[in-house]
Design a protein around this motif. Sequence first.
Motif, PDB file in Angstrom:
ATOM      1  N   ILE A  32       0.847  -1.207   0.000  1.00  0.00           N
ATOM      2  CA  ILE A  32       0.000   0.000   0.000  1.00  0.00           C
ATOM      3  C   ILE A  32       0.876   1.249   0.000  1.00  0.00           C
ATOM      4  O   ILE A  32       0.638   2.200  -0.759  1.00  0.00           O
ATOM      5  N   ASP A  33       1.910   1.238   0.872  1.00  0.00           N
ATOM      6  CA  ASP A  33       2.846   2.374   0.897  1.00  0.00           C
ATOM      7  C   ASP A  33       3.522   2.561  -0.462  1.00  0.00           C
ATOM      8  O   ASP A  33       3.679   3.689  -0.942  1.00  0.00           O
ATOM      9  N   ARG A  34       3.939   1.465  -1.087  1.00  0.00           N
ATOM     10  CA  ARG A  34       4.581   1.538  -2.400  1.00  0.00           C
ATOM     11  C   ARG A  34       3.630   2.148  -3.433  1.00  0.00           C
ATOM     12  O   ARG A  34       4.016   3.025  -4.211  1.00  0.00           O
ATOM     13  N   ASP A  35       2.385   1.690  -3.432  1.00  0.00           N
ATOM     14  CA  ASP A  35       1.412   2.222  -4.390  1.00  0.00           C
ATOM     15  C   ASP A  35       1.170   3.716  -4.169  1.00  0.00           C
ATOM     16  O   ASP A  35       1.067   4.494  -5.138  1.00  0.00           O
ATOM     17  N   ASN A  36       1.113   4.124  -2.895  1.00  0.00           N
ATOM     18  CA  ASN A  36       0.933   5.556  -2.605  1.00  0.00           C
ATOM     19  C   ASN A  36       2.139   6.363  -3.065  1.00  0.00           C
ATOM     20  O   ASN A  36       1.989   7.469  -3.606  1.00  0.00           O
ATOM     21  N   LEU A  37       3.337   5.827  -2.860  1.00  0.00           N
ATOM     22  CA  LEU A  37       4.540   6.524  -3.321  1.00  0.00           C
ATOM     23  C   LEU A  37       4.601   6.610  -4.840  1.00  0.00           C
ATOM     24  O   LEU A  37       5.039   7.628  -5.404  1.00  0.00           O
ATOM     25  N   LYS A  38       4.140   5.554  -5.520  1.00  0.00           N
ATOM     26  CA  LYS A  38       4.099   5.602  -6.999  1.00  0.00           C
ATOM     27  C   LYS A  38       3.172   6.706  -7.475  1.00  0.00           C
ATOM     28  O   LYS A  38       3.495   7.431  -8.417  1.00  0.00           O
ATOM     29  N   LYS A  39       2.032   6.852  -6.814  1.00  0.00           N
ATOM     30  CA  LYS A  39       1.075   7.905  -7.203  1.00  0.00           C
ATOM     31  C   LYS A  39       1.684   9.284  -6.985  1.00  0.00           C
ATOM     32  O   LYS A  39       1.540  10.180  -7.819  1.00  0.00           O
ATOM     33  N   LYS A  40       2.374   9.455  -5.835  1.00  0.00           N
ATOM     34  CA  LYS A  40       3.028  10.744  -5.571  1.00  0.00           C
ATOM     35  C   LYS A  40       4.112  11.028  -6.612  1.00  0.00           C
ATOM     36  O   LYS A  40       4.255  12.150  -7.086  1.00  0.00           O
ATOM     37  N   LEU A  41       4.874  10.007  -6.965  1.00  0.00           N
ATOM     38  CA  LEU A  41       5.926  10.168  -7.972  1.00  0.00           C
ATOM     39  C   LEU A  41       5.325  10.560  -9.314  1.00  0.00           C
ATOM     40  O   LEU A  41       5.830  11.471  -9.987  1.00  0.00           O
ATOM     41  N   GLU A  42       4.259   9.891  -9.704  1.00  0.00           N
ATOM     42  CA  GLU A  42       3.606  10.227 -10.967  1.00  0.00           C
ATOM     43  C   GLU A  42       3.094  11.662 -10.943  1.00  0.00           C
ATOM     44  O   GLU A  42       3.204  12.401 -11.931  1.00  0.00           O
ATOM     45  N   SER A  43       2.539  12.046  -9.798  1.00  0.00           N
ATOM     46  CA  SER A  43       2.032  13.415  -9.663  1.00  0.00           C
ATOM     47  C   SER A  43       3.169  14.431  -9.768  1.00  0.00           C
ATOM     48  O   SER A  43       3.049  15.448 -10.461  1.00  0.00           O
ATOM     49  N   LEU A  44       4.294  14.155  -9.089  1.00  0.00           N
ATOM     50  CA  LEU A  44       5.444  15.053  -9.162  1.00  0.00           C
ATOM     51  C   LEU A  44       6.044  15.085 -10.561  1.00  0.00           C
ATOM     52  O   LEU A  44       6.476  16.149 -11.045  1.00  0.00           O
ATOM     53  N   GLN A  45       6.065  13.951 -11.237  1.00  0.00           N
ATOM     54  CA  GLN A  45       6.603  13.914 -12.600  1.00  0.00           C
ATOM     55  C   GLN A  45       5.718  14.722 -13.550  1.00  0.00           C
ATOM     56  O   GLN A  45       6.233  15.423 -14.440  1.00  0.00           O
ATOM     57  N   SER A  46       4.439  14.639 -13.346  1.00  0.00           N
ATOM     58  CA  SER A  46       3.564  15.422 -14.222  1.00  0.00           C
ATOM     59  C   SER A  46       3.703  16.908 -13.951  1.00  0.00           C
ATOM     60  O   SER A  46       3.635  17.730 -14.867  1.00  0.00           O
ATOM     61  N   LEU A  47       3.892  17.301 -12.690  1.00  0.00           N
ATOM     62  CA  LEU A  47       4.145  18.722 -12.366  1.00  0.00           C
ATOM     63  C   LEU A  47       5.464  19.181 -12.974  1.00  0.00           C
ATOM     64  O   LEU A  47       5.560  20.292 -13.510  1.00  0.00           O
ATOM     65  N   ASN A  48       6.467  18.337 -12.892  1.00  0.00           N
ATOM     66  CA  ASN A  48       7.778  18.665 -13.441  1.00  0.00           C
ATOM     67  C   ASN A  48       7.708  18.792 -14.979  1.00  0.00           C
ATOM     68  O   ASN A  48       8.401  19.605 -15.579  1.00  0.00           O
ATOM     69  N   TYR A  49       6.861  18.016 -15.606  1.00  0.00           N
ATOM     70  CA  TYR A  49       6.706  18.045 -17.041  1.00  0.00           C
ATOM     71  C   TYR A  49       6.156  19.396 -17.509  1.00  0.00           C
ATOM     72  O   TYR A  49       6.548  19.912 -18.559  1.00  0.00           O
ATOM     73  N   PHE A  50       5.261  19.951 -16.704  1.00  0.00           N
ATOM     74  CA  PHE A  50       4.660  21.209 -17.095  1.00  0.00           C
ATOM     75  C   PHE A  50       5.498  22.413 -16.714  1.00  0.00           C
ATOM     76  O   PHE A  50       5.220  23.530 -17.074  1.00  0.00           O
ATOM     77  N   MET A  51       6.588  22.247 -15.992  1.00  0.00           N
ATOM     78  CA  MET A  51       7.430  23.383 -15.600  1.00  0.00           C
ATOM     79  C   MET A  51       8.528  23.606 -16.558  1.00  0.00           C
ATOM     80  O   MET A  51       9.077  23.225 -17.336  1.00  0.00           O
TER      81      MET A  51
END
Length: 106
Positions: free
Chosen positions: A87-106
């Motif tokens: 569960i922790d791993r899945d939550n971290l993957k979601k956070k990583l994806e979210s951060l990667q998408s933010l980084n993509y738009f910057m």
Amino acid sequence: MSESTCDTMMTCFCGEMARCFTSRTPLNPGRRFYRCSKPKIKNCGFWRWEDSSLENSSIEVNLLKSKLEVATLKMENLRELLNSINIDRDNLKKKLESLQSLNYFM
């Protein structure tokens, strides 16, 4: 100690049939045991109570049951821990994806 007839036959370490005796000691009166049939200076040292194999077997079975219960509990705890880690791993993957998408738009 006197020679007697036992219910079962046992083979000693020499590969020969062990002789059956009945104890006459105060601690084990009437208790039967086996020993190597050869004279003391030539025997293999085999000696066993007739009833010890059954007693030892039930003690061993109970010990193994206890060990199995402990192992089962440990395994259940490890499964719960693994589920929590997943569960922790899945939550971290979601956070990583979210951060990667933010980084993509910057």
